[in-house]
Design an enzyme around this catalytic site. Structure first.
Site, PDB file in Angstrom:
ATOM      1  N   HIS A  15      32.910  36.972  -5.845  1.00  0.00           N
ATOM      2  CA  HIS A  15      32.315  36.606  -4.554  1.00  0.00           C
ATOM      3  C   HIS A  15      30.967  35.918  -4.764  1.00  0.00           C
ATOM      4  O   HIS A  15      30.714  34.833  -4.222  1.00  0.00           O
ATOM      5  CB  HIS A  15      32.147  37.875  -3.710  1.00  0.00           C
ATOM      6  CG  HIS A  15      31.527  37.652  -2.367  1.00  0.00           C
ATOM      7  ND1 HIS A  15      32.243  37.749  -1.194  1.00  0.00           N
ATOM      8  CD2 HIS A  15      30.247  37.342  -1.986  1.00  0.00           C
ATOM      9  CE1 HIS A  15      31.444  37.505  -0.166  1.00  0.00           C
ATOM     10  NE2 HIS A  15      30.218  37.258  -0.632  1.00  0.00           N
ATOM     11  N   GLU A  16      30.088  36.547  -5.552  1.00  0.00           N
ATOM     12  CA  GLU A  16      28.758  35.980  -5.763  1.00  0.00           C
ATOM     13  C   GLU A  16      28.812  34.720  -6.630  1.00  0.00           C
ATOM     14  O   GLU A  16      28.049  33.776  -6.412  1.00  0.00           O
ATOM     15  CB  GLU A  16      27.836  37.027  -6.391  1.00  0.00           C
ATOM     16  CG  GLU A  16      27.586  38.242  -5.515  1.00  0.00           C
ATOM     17  CD  GLU A  16      27.019  37.886  -4.150  1.00  0.00           C
ATOM     18  OE1 GLU A  16      26.261  36.897  -4.048  1.00  0.00           O
ATOM     19  OE2 GLU A  16      27.343  38.583  -3.166  1.00  0.00           O
ATOM     20  N   HIS A  28      29.560  31.789  -4.416  1.00  0.00           N
ATOM     21  CA  HIS A  28      28.355  31.272  -3.767  1.00  0.00           C
ATOM     22  C   HIS A  28      27.580  30.366  -4.732  1.00  0.00           C
ATOM     23  O   HIS A  28      27.186  29.252  -4.385  1.00  0.00           O
ATOM     24  CB  HIS A  28      27.439  32.436  -3.356  1.00  0.00           C
ATOM     25  CG  HIS A  28      27.883  33.195  -2.158  1.00  0.00           C
ATOM     26  ND1 HIS A  28      28.281  32.591  -0.981  1.00  0.00           N
ATOM     27  CD2 HIS A  28      27.957  34.542  -1.931  1.00  0.00           C
ATOM     28  CE1 HIS A  28      28.591  33.518  -0.095  1.00  0.00           C
ATOM     29  NE2 HIS A  28      28.405  34.713  -0.644  1.00  0.00           N
TER      30      HIS A  28
END
Length: 214
Positions: free
Chosen positions: A28-29, A32
């Site tokens: 997820h990170e 980003h």
């Protein structure tokens, strides 16, 4: 599903929570960071966050919250926020929205990928231990929960940044004084059952589409 009232679910929930911390949160990170990098901002890269190493993204409080909510059937938590400098991003506020959306979208992708073997097991009637089906089901469910949760238009969630991209600049600026109340709003949604209603209305139908009948 209340895990605390069903001890047989404790082991799979703990295993899935560990997978989320070691795999889903880092992806997820990283999503980003990668989106920001592709749009011109190298802040996360310079700070060592353009990586899948879970240690680089781990947040103790977010991990603990994940474990506690997983035991309650929701699995909501967070990693360390990925540093992004919006001034470096191509596309202005739309670029910032794309970076914000990349994280939740990765959870939807992970849920979809895990759903493939799970659906095959169900459709083909493949004999596997119940533990395997439970773990796969929880991975799909919890990733969908994270997808929907992170897209709620509440600061500091990703959905708030996506929302700002579609608002007039003046309106977006006028919302800034209220951003400090975002965490309180999230807590209220969780403990008043509103988020549970959202899960039932949004997550469950998506789960059924991905997995089929279980």
């Amino acid at each position: 599903m209340r895990i605390l009232s069903d001890p047989s679910q404790l082991l799979p929930v703990l295993l899935v929570a560990a997978i989320l911390l070691l795999v889903a949160f880092p992806i997820h990170e990283f999503s980003h960071a990668f989106a920001a990098y592709r749009l011109g901002d190298s802040t996360a890269r310079y700070l060592g966050r353009l990586t899948l190493n879970p240690i680089a993204h781990f947040d103790p409080l977010g991990g603990l919250f994940l474990l506690l909510t997983a035991l309650g059937g929701y699995a909501i938590g967070w990693a360390k926020p990925t540093p992004v400098n919006p001034a470096n991003l191509a596309g202005g506020r739309q670029g910032e929205a794309l970076v914000a959306f990349a994280g939740p979208f990765s959870n939807l992708v992970m849920a979809s990928l895990v759903a493939v073997p799970l659906r095959a097991i169900v459709v083909l009637g493949i004999a596997v231990p119940d533990l395997v089906i439970t773990i796969l089901s929880l991975l799909v469910l919890f990733n969908l929960v994270l997808f929907v949760f992170n897209l709620l238009p509440i600061p500091p969630l990703d959905g708030y940044k996506v929302l700002l991209a579609f608002l007039p600049p003046r309106t977006a600026w006028q919302l800034r004084p209220y951003e400090q109340y975002g965490f309180l709003i999230m807590v209220l949604l969780l403990f008043t059952g509103v988020f549970g209603a959202v899960v039932g209305a949004v997550v469950v139908p998506i789960f059924r589409v991905l997995v089929g009948g279980i």
